[in-house]
Design a protein around this motif. Structure first.
Motif, mmCIF file in Angstrom:
data_model
loop_
_atom_site.group_PDB
_atom_site.id
_atom_site.type_symbol
_atom_site.label_atom_id
_atom_site.label_comp_id
_atom_site.label_asym_id
_atom_site.label_seq_id
_atom_site.Cartn_x
_atom_site.Cartn_y
_atom_site.Cartn_z
ATOM 1 N N PHE A 107 1.118 2.002 1.842
ATOM 2 C CA PHE A 107 1.869 2.057 2.962
ATOM 3 C C PHE A 107 1.999 3.345 3.373
ATOM 4 O O PHE A 107 3.025 3.645 4.502
ATOM 5 C CB PHE A 107 3.103 1.432 2.407
ATOM 6 N N TYR A 110 0.887 3.791 6.964
ATOM 7 C CA TYR A 110 1.625 2.698 8.151
ATOM 8 C C TYR A 110 1.599 3.718 9.227
ATOM 9 O O TYR A 110 1.493 3.082 10.499
ATOM 10 C CB TYR A 110 2.803 2.291 7.701
ATOM 11 N N PRO A 123 -1.554 -3.123 12.925
ATOM 12 C CA PRO A 123 -1.311 -2.432 11.368
ATOM 13 C C PRO A 123 -0.975 -3.373 10.419
ATOM 14 O O PRO A 123 -1.521 -3.139 9.286
ATOM 15 C CB PRO A 123 -0.310 -1.441 11.930
ATOM 16 N N ILE A 127 -3.151 -3.523 6.884
ATOM 17 C CA ILE A 127 -2.552 -3.414 5.501
ATOM 18 C C ILE A 127 -2.927 -4.497 4.674
ATOM 19 O O ILE A 127 -3.347 -4.460 3.550
ATOM 20 C CB ILE A 127 -1.179 -3.263 5.654
ATOM 21 N N GLY A 196 4.879 -4.977 4.921
ATOM 22 C CA GLY A 196 4.683 -4.233 6.129
ATOM 23 C C GLY A 196 5.729 -4.500 7.183
ATOM 24 O O GLY A 196 5.988 -3.694 7.987
#
Length: 253
Positions: A107, A110, A123, A127, A196
């Motif tokens: 993370f 990110y 994104p 993830i 996320g």
């Protein structure tokens, strides 16, 4: 009563008992209502959210994102696992990396993913994909490791084509481990995407749960949490049933 039915009933009884105990503790206020609401109120709130259509868009966004991440991770993970299995030197080189893969805090990347792909669902897909792919790679390697040598030799003796040998020998032998990879990839896809959405997304179930939490809206927060738990449990249950059927069919063969 058959053993299978007894196991199913025991499983249902354990879940029902846990829910009833939680309901009792919440209704008696042994658990602070500000901390946790009764399961009956969670279900009631969830029904209202579903009927009103308030979470329809969030459900569609989260599940479409998870579906894309899951599908990409399964295909990519299987191909990488099969390739690495065929290249022992490469496998020896990356084995330590696979063993420590989930110690990496993905993370932290990110913000970089947002800079690369923008503030959209890409994104989140990345993830979810990154989280799930390693599980599929590891399961594929485990499955291919356990294909009996006698079966591969028999395939060579029978002069099966590579495609026929893979379809008739390799995949059936590795199937239990591949199913484990599917279940793990699904779980990790959900974890990656919803976590996320918690951080920076402007939509989805994770965002709605975080929004409800920040506004002290326990009814909505717990209703959405229940929805995610139920859906993931049902999907994993379906995969488990399919896996058991496949194993029984394989045992009879």
């Amino acid at each position: 009563m058959s053993r299978k039915a007894a196991i199913a009933l025991t499983r249902i009884a354990v879940i029902a008992g846990a829910i009833l105990l939680l309901e009792f503790l919440c209704q008696r206020k042994i658990i602070n209502p500000l901390t946790l609401i009764p399961p009956s109120e969670m279900a009631s709130s969830l029904w209202e959210l579903v009927v009103s259509g308030q979470i329809t868009h969030d459900i569609a966004q989260t599940f479409s994102t998870v579906a894309i991440a899951f599908a990409l991770s399964v295909v990519t993970g299987f191909l990488i696992g099969a390739t690495v299995h065929a290249l022992p030197r490469v496998r020896r080189a990356i084995d330590p990396l696979l063993a420590s893969y989930y110690s990496i805090p993905f993370f932290v990347f990110y913000p970089l993913l947002i800079a690369l792909f923008g503030l959209n669902t890409v994104p989140l897909i990345v993830i979810g994909f990154v989280f799930a792919t390693a599980a599929m790679v590891i399961s594929t390697l485990n499955g291919l490791d356990r294909v009996p040598r006698v079966m591969t030799r028999t395939a060579r003796i029978l002069r099966l084509s590579p495609a026929r040998a893979v379809w008739s020998v390799t995949l059936p032998s590795a199937a239990p481990y591949l199913f484990t990879g599917l279940k793990l990839a699904l779980a990790y896809s959900f974890i990656g995407v919803i976590a996320g959405e918690f951080i920076l997304s402007g939509g989805g179930l994770g965002f709605s749960i975080a929004y409800a939490y920040n506004n002290f809206d326990n009814q909505t927060m717990y209703a959405l949490m229940m929805f995610v738990l139920v859906v993931v449990t049902v999907i994993n249950g379906v995969l488990h049933v399919l896996e058991q059927r496949m194993l029984r069919k394989r045992a009879r063969a």
